[in-house]
Design an enzyme around this catalytic site. Structure first.
Site, PDB file in Angstrom:
ATOM      1  CB  ALA A 283      -0.904  -0.041   1.255  1.00 60.53           C
ATOM      2  CD  GLU A 287       2.262  -1.131  -5.470  1.00 60.92           C
ATOM      3  OE1 GLU A 287       2.595  -1.472  -4.548  1.00 60.92           O
ATOM      4  OE2 GLU A 287       1.528  -0.159  -5.811  1.00 60.92           O
ATOM      5  CG  ASP A 329      26.842  27.177 -32.544  1.00 57.34           C
ATOM      6  OD1 ASP A 329      27.447  28.277 -32.130  1.00 57.34           O
ATOM      7  OD2 ASP A 329      26.806  26.527 -33.552  1.00 57.34           O
TER       8      ASP A 329
END
Length: 881
Positions: A283, A287, A329
């Site tokens: 619990a 998950e 750049d």
């Protein structure tokens, strides 16, 4: 001073003397063998790669997986096989997803090693021969011509109009002229004109050079070593989720052990307490969190691909959302990467060239004469409708494009004035000339560096068609004009001509000055707006380029970098010291700099480290081999897809298919939306998971039946948790997300206010679960299995309704990103079907130990499950008012 700097500043004769080689004969076979043994083959070292099993093992080391593994072992030992199998399945799914995403991101240095696979022509034992590039040794005499790859670091001994494309190494878009003359001492790599570097290529001319460094001793080898040694930063979201998972894992372990021990002390059965411990462990751990985070980020990858940004690593999407500094750049990212004619200056005046219309002065004879010289004294070719399909020096391509626009086409003019001789561009005089037959004589067309052309002119073409003497005052005036144009970021070329009777006459004597042209690689149309959006979002944009400071500053100003009313701060690479040598004042000066020009690969790493040490999340763009270490070191490396090298793309987290800065900004916005969505998903799962822990723990220590069984908790967490959480993870987000500064670098996924909200909601939901259990046992006098079914369903439906409490503060009940998200409604319908299946589907109901309910019991379940939703909407309404 590095080896290349030392050899670059020395005379060629001195270099060959130190390397003990006769340039006319080359090395002997015996000397080659000795030096090959001493220096090793001319190749780059392989970077260490983790094995597939190591990557898989790393996925199984997280605290979340370890806690679930412990629960699985306990279930197996106690003989609870259904629980053990279910937990094992969850472990495999979570670890499998993480493994697949990381395995695809390996092989970062392969492109660098491919650059070593070439043949070279050398002079050995007095004979010319072709050998594999790996066989080169210091002292080898190498013969080079147009199209050859440079296979080692070389000192130029002879050069005939040699130009080298060093874009992959230095970032310079324009080919660099090479000469045998020594470079200035301590010259930066981009200005070492007497050196050729491994990984570059000869674009024009030919020459002879001597090898001074091979393999890992070359500049490319140094870059390869830095890329291997650079610490690849873990993405911010990955760090935060790992920390959160670790904390929850310890909470799960602690709560499971504490409650089980308390139950045993109260005399409850051992098997029941083992079951309770497993239930609490399952619990407390969300998950579904890795699955939700992975899929939410994967969807971000898909959305970014539609905006020309290909994400190579999942967490890169979110990392951009946390970015506070973007090192960008210049060429092709802020600019179009296409040179274009912008101004023509003659004695008749200055003519500005605009993209969308022809100049009203386009019929001026001097203007047209400048363009005629530009297209005739030219080696480029046009192919198709744009510069991208053309070949040759970008400056010459731009001149042909300008001539075409004003109907001055090289092919048509050559029919009238055929070319009879070409004096190729020479780095000693910095000019080029072509001879064209015109009647009984020849016209000489000359273009070149302004200083060289001005010194070679004795007359000047006037606006009335006459020619007069070119005085020292004239020369000074035009030199000042060159400096003025250069200060605007333009590349300047000067044009001259003369009439001669023979092609044998010197091309550069007694020239007539015709005019100057200024060419510019203009900023992209959308770049200023994108930079403004970054500033509104609290993101600082800094230019890091290999170009000259004046050009870089001008482009930066045009692109909108810095404050409008403040002077841009530009720092030359030679002024950048090692970070370890900097005091606080020097560090602050660097942090206040808007443009860094002429920087080396090592200095890019130092800049990134300096900002990261200050707690900043740093993004770095790059396209060349020289950018690979910095791309890997940055929190988010961004490579160019159109002009980037394979080495840069392999180590980058994101590749821009259109090379556009605006695509980076879109990625930043998507990253912020993704983080906000994942935060909502985490809150959703933790509120319901914590409610499970509270409900199970209270019943375990009070002697009441468990309201939820381990498999029921897994069913809810993995299925009915995941789908609404996934739906939250794909919200479109709030349009105002870019009107706020980035999150603080150390900000966790959940701040204190979120934890307080989780605590409150979890207590309320747990109370509803226990209330449903009590109603079943006491109100309906139902069997224990039926009462547990009621508490199970109450929690399941409470989760579904609770998702609507996660709409943004201040949003309306019907007008918000949750209600308008079709995936939310689809997940609710689907999960409702899953909950019904858990009750009425044979086999599944047996595994979950559930029973059918009466209509009244269903009414109680639905009514109690709506309590958190009602409370949430009342609180949202009060805050809105």
């Amino acid at each position: 001073m590095s080896a290349t700097e030392k050899f670059a500043a020395e005379k060629g004769e001195e270099v060959t003397r130190k390397l003990d080689v006769d340039p006319e004969k080359g090395l002997s076979a015996d000397t080659v063998a000795t030096r090959l043994e001493e220096h090793g083959p001319n190749k780059l070292e392989e970077a260490h790669q983790r094995s597939m099993w190591r990557v898989l093992f790393d996925q199984l080391r997280s605290v979340v997986i370890l806690i679930l593994g412990a629960a699985m072992v306990v279930a197996i030992v106690s003989g609870q096989w259904p629980e053990a199998i279910a937990v094992a399945a969850v472990i495999l799914v979570n670890a499998g997803i993480s493994f697949a995403s990381e395995w695809n991101a390996m092989k970062s240095m392969q492109a660098l090693h491919k650059m070593s696979e070439a043949k070279v022509t050398v002079r050995r034992d007095g004979e010319e021969r072709e050998i594999a590039s790996e066989e080169l040794v210091p002292g080898d005499i190498v013969l080079l011509s147009r199209g050859n790859l440079v296979a080692a670091d070389l000192r130029v001994l002879e050069a005939e109009n040699m130009q080298v494309n060093e874009a992959a190494l230095t970032g310079e878009s324009v080919p660099v002229s090479k000469t045998s003359k020594p470079s200035e001492p301590d010259a930066p790599l981009a200005e070492q004109t007497s050196m050729l570097f491994k990984g570059t290529s000869v674009s024009e001319g030919r020459g002879t050079a001597v090898v001074v460094a091979t393999g890992m001793d070359t500049e490319l080898g140094n870059i390869s070593r830095m890329a291997q040694e650079a610490t690849e930063m873990q993405a911010p979201l990955q760090k935060r989720l790992d920390r959160l998972g670790g904390k929850l894992g310890w909470v799960a372990l602690g709560s499971g052990v504490a409650v089980a021990a308390a139950g045993l002390l109260m005399g409850r059965p051992l098997r029941e307490m083992i079951e309770t411990g497993i239930a609490l462990g399952v619990a407390a751990v969300p998950e579904g969190l890795p699955i939700v985070a992975t899929i939410a980020l994967a969807r971000g990858m898909w959305l970014m691909a539609r905006r020309n940004a290909l994400i190579r690593r999942l967490n890169a999407v979110e990392t951009l959302g946390a970015t506070r500094i973007i090192f960008t750049d210049k060429t092709g990212t802020l600019t179009e990467n296409q040179m274009a004619l912008r101004t023509v200056d003659t004695a008749a005046g200055s003519i500005e060239i605009e993209d969308d219309k022809k100049s009203s002065k386009s019929e001026d004879p001097l203007f047209r004469r400048v363009l005629e010289i530009g297209v005739l004294c030219n080696n480029a070719t046009l192919d198709g409708s744009g510069n991208e399909d053309s070949q040759g020096d970008p400056l010459e391509v731009a001149l042909l494009e300008a001539g075409k626009r004003y109907e001055i086409r090289r092919g048509e003019i050559l029919k009238e004035k055929p070319e009879q001789r070409e004096e190729a561009f020479n780095t000693d005089v910095m000019m080029m000339a072509t001879y064209h037959q015109n009647g009984d004589g020849y016209e000489v067309m000359v273009k070149g560096a302004p200083g060289s052309v001005l010194e070679s002119c004795t007359t000047i073409a006037e606006s009335d068609g006459e020619t007069r003497e070119f005085s020292d005052e004239d020369r000074e005036h035009w030199q000042e004009r060159c400096d003025e144009l250069a200060g605007k970021g333009l590349r300047i070329l000067a044009f001259a001509d003369k009439q001669v009777d023979s092609t044998d006459e010197d091309p550069y004597e007694a020239l007539r000055f015709v005019g100057l042209v200024g060419l510019l690689d203009p900023p992209r149309e959308d770049v200023r707006e994108a930079i403004d959006e970054c500033e509104r979002a609290g993101i600082r944009v800094v230019m890091v380029t290999g170009d000259q400071p004046l050009t870089a500053k001008a482009i930066a100003k045009k692109a909108g970098l810095g404050e409008p009313d403040e002077e841009l701060v530009v720092m030359h690479g030679s002024d950048l010291k090692n970070p370890d040598e900097l005091d606080d004042e020097a560090r602050e000066k660097i942090r206040a700099t808007n443009v860094f020009a002429r920087v080396s690969p090592e200095q890019k790493l130092d800049l990134i480290q300096l900002y990261q040490d200050g707690g900043e999340t740093v993004a770095m763009t790059g396209d060349g081999v020289n950018d690979a270490p910095a791309l890997k070191k940055a929190d988010i490396g961004i490579a160019m897809g159109k002009r980037g090298t394979d080495a840069a793309r392999q180590v980058a987290d994101m590749v821009l298919r259109d090379d556009a800065f605006s695509s980076i900004v879109a990625a930043v916005q998507q990253g912020r939306v993704i983080f906000a969505n994942i935060r909502k998903s985490v809150i959703f799962m933790l509120c319901t998971n914590a409610a499970e822990v509270i409900a199970v723990a209270l019943t375990a220590v009070s002697g009441m039946p468990l309201p939820l069984l381990p498999l029921q908790i897994l069913f809810l967490n993995v299925l009915t948790d995941v789908f609404p959480a996934l739906a939250l993870g794909v919200n479109k987000g709030n349009p105002s997300v870019m009107h706020h500064p980035p999150r603080e670098p150390g900000e966790a996924v959940l701040a204190a206010k979120h934890w307080k909200a989780i605590a409150g909601w979890s207590v309320l939901i747990a109370a509803c679960v226990l209330g449903a259990l009590a109603v079943g046992l006491l109100g309906f006098q139902a069997p224990r299995e039926t009462a547990v079914t009621m508490s199970f369903l109450t929690l399941g439906f409470a989760k579904l309704w609770f998702v609507f409490n996660l709409r943004d503060p201040g949003s309306g009940f019907f007008s918000n990103d949750v209600v308008r998200n079709p995936w939310i409604w689809a997940s609710i319908v689907f999960c409702t079907g899953l909950l019904l299946a858990a009750i009425y589907l044979p086999g599944l109901s047996d595994v979950l130990r559930t029973t059918p309910l009466t209509l009244a019991q269903w009414g109680a379940v639905l009514g109690i499950s709506l309590v958190p939703f009602v409370v949430g909407q009342v609180l949202k309404s009060r805050k809105a008012s």
